[in-house]
Design a protein around this motif. Structure first.
Motif, PDB file in Angstrom:
ATOM      1  N   VAL A  55       0.729  -1.404  -0.415  1.00  0.00           N
ATOM      2  CA  VAL A  55      -0.210   0.145   0.097  1.00  0.00           C
ATOM      3  C   VAL A  55       1.158   1.085  -0.129  1.00  0.00           C
ATOM      4  N   ALA A  56       1.584   1.632   1.170  1.00  0.00           N
ATOM      5  CA  ALA A  56       2.640   2.725   0.584  1.00  0.00           C
ATOM      6  C   ALA A  56       3.560   2.601   0.106  1.00  0.00           C
ATOM      7  N   GLU A  57       3.929   1.984  -1.025  1.00  0.00           N
ATOM      8  CA  GLU A  57       5.294   1.227  -2.229  1.00  0.00           C
ATOM      9  C   GLU A  57       4.094   2.090  -2.983  1.00  0.00           C
ATOM     10  N   ALA A  58       3.347   1.406  -3.056  1.00  0.00           N
ATOM     11  CA  ALA A  58       2.086   2.204  -4.325  1.00  0.00           C
ATOM     12  C   ALA A  58       2.005   3.839  -4.452  1.00  0.00           C
ATOM     13  N   ARG A  59       1.472   4.160  -3.190  1.00  0.00           N
ATOM     14  CA  ARG A  59       0.570   5.708  -3.625  1.00  0.00           C
ATOM     15  C   ARG A  59       1.983   6.552  -3.437  1.00  0.00           C
ATOM     16  N   MET A  60       2.879   6.034  -2.840  1.00  0.00           N
ATOM     17  CA  MET A  60       4.345   6.840  -3.327  1.00  0.00           C
ATOM     18  C   MET A  60       4.403   7.070  -4.500  1.00  0.00           C
ATOM     19  N   ASP A  61       4.812   5.872  -5.139  1.00  0.00           N
ATOM     20  CA  ASP A  61       5.331   5.799  -6.495  1.00  0.00           C
ATOM     21  C   ASP A  61       3.963   6.320  -7.876  1.00  0.00           C
ATOM     22  N   GLY A  62       2.760   6.387  -7.290  1.00  0.00           N
ATOM     23  CA  GLY A  62       1.786   6.579  -7.930  1.00  0.00           C
ATOM     24  C   GLY A  62       1.583   7.787  -7.922  1.00  0.00           C
ATOM     25  N   ALA A  63       1.848   8.766  -7.000  1.00  0.00           N
ATOM     26  CA  ALA A  63       2.281  10.538  -6.447  1.00  0.00           C
ATOM     27  C   ALA A  63       3.051  10.187  -7.036  1.00  0.00           C
ATOM     28  N   HIS A  64       3.965   9.591  -7.246  1.00  0.00           N
ATOM     29  CA  HIS A  64       5.593   9.967  -7.817  1.00  0.00           C
ATOM     30  C   HIS A  64       5.043   9.848  -9.547  1.00  0.00           C
ATOM     31  N   PRO A 105      11.071   5.168  -6.325  1.00  0.00           N
ATOM     32  CA  PRO A 105      11.503   5.772  -5.171  1.00  0.00           C
ATOM     33  C   PRO A 105      10.500   5.658  -3.357  1.00  0.00           C
ATOM     34  N   GLY A 106       9.295   4.462  -4.188  1.00  0.00           N
ATOM     35  CA  GLY A 106       8.588   3.859  -3.408  1.00  0.00           C
ATOM     36  C   GLY A 106       9.189   2.873  -2.082  1.00  0.00           C
ATOM     37  N   GLN A 107      10.575   1.928  -2.983  1.00  0.00           N
ATOM     38  CA  GLN A 107      10.797   0.587  -2.661  1.00  0.00           C
ATOM     39  C   GLN A 107      11.975   1.635  -2.125  1.00  0.00           C
ATOM     40  N   GLY A 108      12.588   2.093  -2.476  1.00  0.00           N
ATOM     41  CA  GLY A 108      13.643   3.319  -2.167  1.00  0.00           C
ATOM     42  C   GLY A 108      13.835   3.832  -0.797  1.00  0.00           C
ATOM     43  N   ALA A 109      11.747   4.718  -0.677  1.00  0.00           N
ATOM     44  CA  ALA A 109      11.768   4.904   1.091  1.00  0.00           C
ATOM     45  C   ALA A 109      11.802   3.673   1.612  1.00  0.00           C
ATOM     46  N   LEU A 110      10.974   2.863   1.568  1.00  0.00           N
ATOM     47  CA  LEU A 110      10.658   1.849   2.699  1.00  0.00           C
ATOM     48  C   LEU A 110      12.249   1.271   2.913  1.00  0.00           C
ATOM     49  N   ALA A 111      12.666   0.742   2.187  1.00  0.00           N
ATOM     50  CA  ALA A 111      13.710   0.297   2.053  1.00  0.00           C
ATOM     51  C   ALA A 111      15.083   1.480   3.412  1.00  0.00           C
ATOM     52  N   GLN A 112      14.996   2.357   3.014  1.00  0.00           N
ATOM     53  CA  GLN A 112      15.878   3.382   4.087  1.00  0.00           C
ATOM     54  C   GLN A 112      15.056   3.304   5.353  1.00  0.00           C
ATOM     55  N   LEU A 113      13.643   3.698   5.418  1.00  0.00           N
ATOM     56  CA  LEU A 113      12.935   2.952   6.856  1.00  0.00           C
ATOM     57  C   LEU A 113      13.222   1.364   7.699  1.00  0.00           C
ATOM     58  N   GLY A 114      13.301   0.351   6.800  1.00  0.00           N
ATOM     59  CA  GLY A 114      14.035  -0.651   6.404  1.00  0.00           C
ATOM     60  C   GLY A 114      15.206  -0.884   7.939  1.00  0.00           C
ATOM     61  N   GLU A 115      16.051  -0.091   7.007  1.00  0.00           N
ATOM     62  CA  GLU A 115      17.552   0.102   7.402  1.00  0.00           C
ATOM     63  C   GLU A 115      17.465   0.971   8.936  1.00  0.00           C
ATOM     64  N   TRP A 274      20.072  -2.006   0.630  1.00  0.00           N
ATOM     65  CA  TRP A 274      21.158  -0.576   0.245  1.00  0.00           C
ATOM     66  C   TRP A 274      20.209  -1.327  -0.975  1.00  0.00           C
ATOM     67  N   ARG A 275      20.108  -2.098  -2.299  1.00  0.00           N
ATOM     68  CA  ARG A 275      19.775  -2.159  -4.057  1.00  0.00           C
ATOM     69  C   ARG A 275      18.649  -1.588  -3.473  1.00  0.00           C
ATOM     70  N   ASN A 276      17.964  -1.754  -2.888  1.00  0.00           N
ATOM     71  CA  ASN A 276      16.541  -0.610  -3.130  1.00  0.00           C
ATOM     72  C   ASN A 276      16.820   0.766  -2.833  1.00  0.00           C
ATOM     73  N   ARG A 277      17.727   0.932  -1.851  1.00  0.00           N
ATOM     74  CA  ARG A 277      17.931   2.157  -1.398  1.00  0.00           C
ATOM     75  C   ARG A 277      18.958   3.316  -2.941  1.00  0.00           C
ATOM     76  N   LEU A 278      19.395   2.216  -3.056  1.00  0.00           N
ATOM     77  CA  LEU A 278      20.653   2.920  -4.320  1.00  0.00           C
ATOM     78  C   LEU A 278      19.857   2.801  -5.421  1.00  0.00           C
ATOM     79  N   GLY A 279      19.083   1.921  -5.897  1.00  0.00           N
ATOM     80  CA  GLY A 279      18.842   1.959  -7.289  1.00  0.00           C
ATOM     81  C   GLY A 279      17.528   2.957  -7.061  1.00  0.00           C
ATOM     82  N   PRO A 282      18.927   7.798  -8.793  1.00  0.00           N
ATOM     83  CA  PRO A 282      19.055   7.713  -9.813  1.00  0.00           C
ATOM     84  C   PRO A 282      18.090   8.212 -10.259  1.00  0.00           C
ATOM     85  N   VAL A 283      16.553   7.180 -10.098  1.00  0.00           N
ATOM     86  CA  VAL A 283      15.130   7.832 -10.221  1.00  0.00           C
ATOM     87  C   VAL A 283      15.232   9.170  -9.371  1.00  0.00           C
ATOM     88  N   LEU A 284      15.331   9.660  -8.444  1.00  0.00           N
ATOM     89  CA  LEU A 284      15.104  10.900  -8.125  1.00  0.00           C
ATOM     90  C   LEU A 284      15.723  11.822  -8.277  1.00  0.00           C
TER      91      LEU A 284
END
Length: 578
Positions: A55-64, A105-115, A274-279, A282-284
């Motif tokens: 849900v969080a990923e879809a909302r963030m990526d949809g807005a992006h 961006p959603g994957q990266g943001a959640l990866a950072q939260l997960g870290e 780290w793969r999700n965060r670094l990946g 470049p999108v952002l």
């Protein structure tokens, strides 16, 4: 959770170790329930994490993605969008990964939260280790960080190697599309290049994967280093604790807690995403660059005076110059042109004379390199692109065939947000000669005009040209007062074209019409004809005046008349001139 598991497990072992056989159940019940509660909480968190992540990923990526779509579609001009580097940034910023190295961006943001959460867990586990001996914390932590660093460097090296082959991957995808899509299927079979195409696809697949496969095998051999660091780090912590427990200096419960907490530090560090965060970075970064390059400029300080909707403006090109970025040749060079209210103006010239560029400048899709374009004496730049475009309607030569219903294709969802007016659309269809096609469609206006849609039908090139002409006339009936037509009837035969233009001239109302056509038999109906050559207007007048002048227009007309006499009608049928 790992720290809580270590503590409750140690508490359970401690109670079992100190209790007699008769009171084991009573003594161990509390710690056992606590241990079960921790396991249950972990299970609940795992069960909830995935749907919450989705849900969080879809909302963030949809807005992006919506932001990127608005940015690209709302760019005031198209010049920046045509640059290859901007096209690549749009592709990257769309957050639609082409390969496993790209993330959203959603994957990266959640990866950072997960870290962050994992770091909290590591801190808690280190507190458990420190409860036994403070020196265990640096021993375990440094060994875990060293092992993770080795894997991190190997991962980055593999990603760089993979990215070096991405261009091969895109070419392989292109060949896959060529070999499997219906549009290309005809030529694949007629020219017999299927096997050659497969070989090209395989060549690029190997170009993308061969080095990555070899690197993957090498990385397997290098995992022994990570394993050694893990074993040595855990041994440095486990052996002293085990010896203390064996000699009675500490308890088995403490040993259990240290073992569980030490292992959790390694697993938590190894799970850092780290793969999700670094990946996602470049999108952002690409999105930030697009914000700078495609963002709308500030609104003009003074709003331009608006002419009455029923009036066609007097439009003037005043010493207009235009040069495409990266080139030195001036497509338009000191162009002076007047489009008078209510007139039908024809613009003719050889290929490459700048006719399409003139239309894009008139539509505010490009900005002049020098000079200005005015409407009733006001620079159209002062209106703002959106406001100015509400006053004009354009049919481009390379028009778009939207895989939508006929109604949506003609009204385009009504750009001003109001409900499309089908009565107005039917009148536009009659003016464009589309009413006969409409009468044969199985669902009328609601018929999808694409075979790819359920219940859809295909239209011929000529029928599509009538659709886009109806689209332009619908805009005129909705308030546009300048109609621009770039080869609008190139797919029609001469007789149909003459009929369409006769109706167009009769139904244009008070709107001005700018017509570009390769058929001079059509433009002779215009109120005025101008010849564009060398980036300037070289001749201007009615058909009769230009023929009497004996210049380039008269020469072109004579050549074309000779072709018609020989049986050619200069009709473009699906991209070919007949």
């Amino acid at each position: 959770m790992p720290a809580a598991t270590a503590v409750t497990m140690a508490l359970l072992v401690s109670r079992l170790d100190t209790s007699s056989s008769g009171e084991v159940f009573a003594v161990a019940l509390g710690p056992l329930l606590a241990f079960g509660a921790v396991l249950l909480a972990g299970h609940v968190v795992d069960a909830l994490a995935e749907p919450l992540r989705f849900v969080a990923e879809a909302r963030m990526d949809g807005a992006h993605r919506a932001h990127i779509a608005r940015l690209a579609a709302g760019s005031p001009t198209i010049g920046a969008l045509e640059r290859p580097e901007v096209q690549e940034r749009v592709r990257l910023a769309r957050a639609d990964p082409d390969n496993w190295t790209e993330r959203t961006p959603g994957q990266g943001a959640l990866a950072q939260l997960g870290e962050f959460v994992r770091i909290l867990g590591i801190t808690a586990s280190c507190l458990v280790l420190a409860r036994y001996a403070w020196w265990l914390v640096p021993v375990v932590l440094l060994a875990a960080v060293a092992a993770r660093s080795v894997g991190y460097r190997q991962g980055l090296a593999f990603i760089r190697l993979w990215l070096a082959g991405v261009s091969h991957g895109r070419r392989a995808h292109m060949w896959q599309e060529v070999l499997t899509q219906p549009a290309e299927a005809k030529e694949v079979r007629v020219f017999g290049f299927a096997e050659w195409g497969v070989q090209r696809e395989q060549h690029h697949i190997h170009g993308m994967f061969d080095r990555a496969w070899a690197a993957g095998v090498r990385d397997l051999n290098r995992q022994w280093g990570r394993l050694a660091l893990t074993v040595l780090g855990l041994a440095a912590a486990y052996v002293p604790v085990a010896l203390d427990a064996a000699h009675g200096t500490t308890t088995v419960a403490v040993e259990t807690a240290v073992f569980a907490a030490g292992w959790s530090v390694f697993t938590a560090l190894d799970g850092l995403d780290w793969r999700n965060r670094l990946g996602a970075l470049p999108v952002l970064q690409a999105a930030r660059k697009l914000d700078e390059e495609l963002g709308a400029p500030a609104a003009p300080a003074h709003a331009a005076p608006a002419s009455r909707p029923e009036d066609a403006p007097l439009v003037r090109f005043e010493q207009v110059e235009f040069t495409y970025p990266g080139t030195e040749r001036k497509v338009l060079d000191g162009l002076d042109l007047e489009i008078r209210p209510g007139e039908l103006l024809a613009v003719v010239g050889l290929n490459g004379a700048g006719k399409s560029t003139l239309i894009k400048l008139l539509s505010s899709l490009y900005e002049p390199t020098a000079g200005r374009i005015t409407a009733d004496g006001t620079d159209i730049a002062e209106f703002g692109p959106a406001e100015w475009r509400r006053r004009i309607s354009v049919v481009f030569q390379d028009f778009v065939r939207y895989h939508l219903t006929l109604s949506d294709n003609v009204t385009l969802g009504q750009a001003d947000g109001t409900v499309p007016d089908l009565t107005r659309a039917e009148a536009a269809a009659r003016d464009a000669g589309l009413d006969e096609v409409l009468a044969r469609l199985p669902h009328g206006w609601d018929t999808p005009v694409a075979r790819s849609r359920t219940g859809g039908v295909d239209l011929s090139g000529g029928q599509w040209q009538q659709v886009v002409l109806a689209r332009a006339l619908y805009a005129v009936r909705s308030g546009a007062r300048l109609l621009v037509l770039d080869e609008p009837t190139a797919h029609l035969d001469v007789r149909t074209e003459f009929d369409v233009f006769s109706r167009l001239a009769a139904h244009r109302g008070s709107s001005s019409v700018v017509l570009i056509s390769h058929r001079l038999s059509t433009v002779r109906q215009a109120d005025r004809i101008v010849v564009l050559d060398g980036g300037r207007i070289t001749e201007s007048g009615t058909h009769e005046e230009l023929m009497a002048l004996g210049g380039s227009y008269a020469e072109m007309f004579a050549i074309q008349a000779e072709r018609f006499g020989a049986g050619f009608d200069d009709r473009i049928e699906d991209g070919e001139l007949e």
